[in-house]
Design a protein around this motif. Structure first.
Motif, PDB file in Angstrom:
ATOM      1  N   SER A  74       1.035  -1.453   0.149  1.00  0.00           N
ATOM      2  CA  SER A  74       0.105  -0.196   0.290  1.00  0.00           C
ATOM      3  C   SER A  74       0.860   1.117  -0.123  1.00  0.00           C
ATOM      4  O   SER A  74       1.876   1.163   1.105  1.00  0.00           O
ATOM      5  CB  SER A  74      -1.110  -0.081   0.948  1.00  0.00           C
TER       6      SER A  74
ATOM      7  N   SER B 154      -0.706   4.243  -0.170  1.00  0.00           N
ATOM      8  CA  SER B 154      -1.180   5.247   0.922  1.00  0.00           C
ATOM      9  C   SER B 154      -1.998   4.938   1.512  1.00  0.00           C
ATOM     10  O   SER B 154      -2.282   3.316   1.773  1.00  0.00           O
ATOM     11  CB  SER B 154      -2.450   5.684  -0.554  1.00  0.00           C
TER      12      SER B 154
ATOM     13  N   PHE C 247      -5.658   3.305   3.574  1.00  0.00           N
ATOM     14  CA  PHE C 247      -6.180   2.289   2.804  1.00  0.00           C
ATOM     15  C   PHE C 247      -7.765   3.201   2.247  1.00  0.00           C
ATOM     16  O   PHE C 247      -8.295   2.678   1.302  1.00  0.00           O
ATOM     17  CB  PHE C 247      -6.599   1.993   3.815  1.00  0.00           C
ATOM     18  N   THR C 248      -7.821   4.120   3.479  1.00  0.00           N
ATOM     19  CA  THR C 248      -8.927   5.086   3.353  1.00  0.00           C
ATOM     20  C   THR C 248      -8.923   6.736   2.140  1.00  0.00           C
ATOM     21  O   THR C 248     -10.305   6.952   1.937  1.00  0.00           O
ATOM     22  CB  THR C 248      -9.855   5.429   4.559  1.00  0.00           C
ATOM     23  N   GLU C 249      -8.413   6.451   1.731  1.00  0.00           N
ATOM     24  CA  GLU C 249      -8.126   7.426   0.356  1.00  0.00           C
ATOM     25  C   GLU C 249      -8.698   7.829  -0.435  1.00  0.00           C
ATOM     26  O   GLU C 249      -9.139   6.200  -1.295  1.00  0.00           O
ATOM     27  CB  GLU C 249      -6.376   8.085  -0.198  1.00  0.00           C
TER      28      GLU C 249
ATOM     29  N   ARG D 213     -10.503   7.302  -3.883  1.00  0.00           N
ATOM     30  CA  ARG D 213     -10.696   6.366  -5.200  1.00  0.00           C
ATOM     31  C   ARG D 213      -9.141   6.678  -6.116  1.00  0.00           C
ATOM     32  O   ARG D 213      -8.371   5.854  -6.568  1.00  0.00           O
ATOM     33  CB  ARG D 213     -11.451   5.432  -5.308  1.00  0.00           C
TER      34      ARG D 213
ATOM     35  N   ASN E  92      -6.043   6.683  -4.611  1.00  0.00           N
ATOM     36  CA  ASN E  92      -5.464   5.058  -3.779  1.00  0.00           C
ATOM     37  C   ASN E  92      -4.333   4.453  -4.757  1.00  0.00           C
ATOM     38  O   ASN E  92      -4.428   4.253  -5.516  1.00  0.00           O
ATOM     39  CB  ASN E  92      -6.462   4.795  -3.502  1.00  0.00           C
TER      40      ASN E  92
ATOM     41  N   ARG F 241      -2.156   1.369  -4.847  1.00  0.00           N
ATOM     42  CA  ARG F 241      -1.816   0.096  -4.011  1.00  0.00           C
ATOM     43  C   ARG F 241      -1.612  -1.432  -5.112  1.00  0.00           C
ATOM     44  O   ARG F 241      -2.289  -0.649  -6.142  1.00  0.00           O
ATOM     45  CB  ARG F 241      -3.173  -0.504  -2.722  1.00  0.00           C
TER      46      ARG F 241
END
Length: 448
Positions: free
Chosen positions: A51, A53, A55-57, A59, A62, A64
Motif C-alpha cells: 500500500s 497510500s 486505505f481510506t484515501e 479512490r 489510492n 496499492r
C-alpha cells in the motif's frame, strides 16, 4: 549475486493510463482470478498487498498493488543500523537556508567499488521525512553494480541518469533507464541497480552518474492541464512499467532499508525480488523525456515555465506542489518581439536545476552536464550577461532548441543545503559573477 536465479527476459509494458490498474505474470496462472487474497494463492505463492497510500484515501488517489511471491516480505531477520555515508534526510538542521544563488560542478570520481547506494550524495532538501512532507535532492556517482537490495521507506525516488544507463531490478520486474529517460521507484519498493555494460571486452565502463529527487510527500502524478485541454505535456500512455520477473535465489542477500533518514541492513536467506505476478497501480515506471509534448507561445512573450511540468506531487494547497519535476525538452522558439531565453525572475518556489546533456539556453558557460544550480525562493536569477546581450540583439527567426536537455526540481519550501554541499570542493565560488557587467542603459537624467 550467484546461485540459481531465474530472471525472466527484460520487458516493458505501457501503462496506457497513468495510475490505472495493471497486471503482469512471469508464469501463466500465477495471478488469481477474481480474488486478491484467495485461501490458497496459485502455484504455492503468497499473496501480499503493498500500500502506497492510506486505505481510506479517495479512490482516484489510492495506490496499492497485490504481489504474489515465493516468500512473504515478513520472512526476514532483524535490521541493524549501518553507516549513512554521504546520504542525508530531512529535516535538514546542520545548516541554515541560504538566500544566495549556488551552483556546483559534477561530483568527483568515486572510489572503486562504489555502488548506487554508496554513491548517493545529498545536496539538500526541505520538509520532514517522518511527517511525509518535502523532498531531497541527491546526486549519485557509481562505478559498480549492486550485489545487495535497497528500499526507501521515506519516499519515492525519481532517478534522472546523466551519464551511463541503469538496469533497475525491482520486485515488479526490470526497468532499463538511459540518459534522456527518468525512472520512478515508489516508496518501499525493493530494487537493485546494475550498471549497464559495467564490464566489457574493453574493461570497466565509465562510472554512471545522475540525479535523484526523493519525494517524501504525495506520490508523483500527472499535472492537471487546465486551459491546455485534454492533450499536451506528458502523455499517460508513454509511461512504461516492467513486466513481471523474479529471482529464485536461496542464499544470503543483504537488504538495505532507508527508514526515517538512516540506513538499516539485514541479511535475508533468499532474494526478496521474488514476485512472480502482480496487479495494481502502485508500480515503478520509466518515461522518455523526448516524448514530452512541449507547449509554447506562437505569438509573443513567455507562458510560465509550469508548462514544462512532467510530474507533480500535490500538497494540501491546490496548485502549490510539494515538488514538481520539470523538463526543458527540445522545442521551437517562434515568439515575435520577445526576449526568448528564460527571463529575469524571482519566484516563491525554490528551484534546483540540472543538466542531462548539451547546454542550457540561459547560461553561456559554467552550467555543465552533471552539475546543478540552486535558486531558493525569491532569489533573483535569469540569463547571464553574455546570453542577455546575445539574445537582445538576435534576429528573431524561428529557432530550434535541440542541443540540450535540462530539468528542474521545483518545490514550495526553501532547499537547505547540507554541510557537505555548502563546503564541497566542486561548489562554484564565483557563481554571482555571471551577472556582473549587466550595465545601466537608462539615461541618468531621465527623459526630457
Amino acid at each position: 549475486m550467484s546461485g540459481d536465479a531465474r530472471k525472466v527476459a527484460e520487458g516493458l509494458t505501457y501503462l496506457t493510463g497513468f495510475g490505472n490498474e495493471h497486471a503482469s505474470e512471469a508464469v501463466p496462472g500465477a495471478l488469481p482470478l477474481g480474488r486478491n487474497s484467495p485461501q490458497r494463492a496459485p502455484l504455492g505463492l503468497y499473496a501480499e498487498q503493498l500500500s502506497g497510500s492510506a486505505f481510506t484515501e479517495p479512490r482516484a488517489h489510492n495506490r496499492r498493488s497485490w504481489l504474489y511471491r515465493i516468500r512473504p516480505s515478513a520472512a526476514h531477520p532483524a535490521f541493524t543500523r549501518i553507516h549513512n555515508g554521504t546520504l542525508r534526510t530531512a529535516p535538514f538542521t546542520e545548516s541554515v537556508p541560504d538566500p544566495n544563488r549556488l551552483r556546483w560542478n559534477p561530483l568527483p570520481e568515486p572510489p572503486a567499488g562504489t555502488d548506487f547506494v554508496k554513491g548517493l550524495w545529498t545536496l539538500g532538501g526541505n520538509g520532514d521525512a517522518t511527517q511525509r512532507t518535502g523532498m531531497a535532492v541527491h546526486l549519485y556517482h557509481a562505478n559498480a553494480s549492486m550485489d545487495r537490495v535497497f528500499s526507501d521507506a521515506d519516499g519515492e525516488l525519481l532517478i534522472v541518469p546523466e551519464r551511463g544507463g541503469l538496469l533497475l531490478r525491482t520486485e515488479f520486474g526490470l526497468l532499463r533507464v538511459e540518459p534522456g529517460e527518468v525512472a520512478v521507484v515508489p516508496r518501499g519498493v525493493r530494487f537493485r541497480v546494475d550498471l549497464l555494460d559495467a564490464e566489457s571486452d574493453r574493461g570497466p565502463s565509465p562510472a554512471a552518474r545522475g540525479y535523484v529527487c526523493e519525494n517524501y510527500g504525495a506520490p508523483f502524478r500527472l499535472p492537471d492541464l487546465g486551459p491546455i485541454g485534454a492533450n499536451g505535456l506528458a502523455g499517460a500512455r508513454d509511461f512504461r512499467a516492467p513486466v513481471a520477473a523474479y529471482e529464485d535465489v536461496e542464499e544470503p542477500v543483504e537488504v538495505v532499508n532507508k527508514f526515517c533518514g538512516n540506513l538499516w541492513s539485514a541479511v535475508y536467506d533468499h532474494s526478496p525480488l521474488d514476485v512472480v505476478a502482480w496487479h495494481g497501480n502502485y508500480v515503478p515506471y520509466v518515461y522518455d523525456l523526448r516524448r514530452f509534448n512541449v507547449i509554447g507561445t506562437i505569438s509573443y512573450d513567455h507562458p510560465d515555465p509550469s508548462i514544462f511540468t512532467v510530474l507533480t506531487s500535490p500538497s494540501d494547497t491546490p496548485g502549490l506542489a510539494g515538488v514538481d519535476f520539470v523538463v526543458f525538452a527540445p522545442r521551437w522558439l517562434v515568439g515575435e518581439d520577445t526576449f526568448r531565453p528564460p527571463y529575469f525572475h524571482r519566484n516563491v518556489m525554490s528551484e534546483y536545476m540540472g543538466l542531462i546533456e548539451g547546454a542550457y539556453d540561459a547560461k553561456a558557460e559554467g552550467f555543465v552536464p552533471g552539475g546543478g544550480s540552486l535558486h531558493n525562493m525569491m532569489s533573483a536569477h535569469g540569463p547571464d550577461r553574455e546570453t542577455f546581450e546575445r539574445a537582445s540583439a538576435a534576429e528573431l527567426r524561428p529557432q530550434k532548441i535541440d542541443d540540450g536537455l535540462a530539468f528542474m526540481f521545483e518545490t514550495r519550501w526553501p532547499v537547505t543545503a547540507t554541510a557537505q554541499a555548502a563546503r564541497a570542493a566542486h561548489l562554484q565560488r564565483g557563481y554571482d559573477d555571471v551577472w556582473q557587467g549587466l550595465e545601466r542603459h537608462f539615461p541618468r537624467t531621465g527623459f526630457a
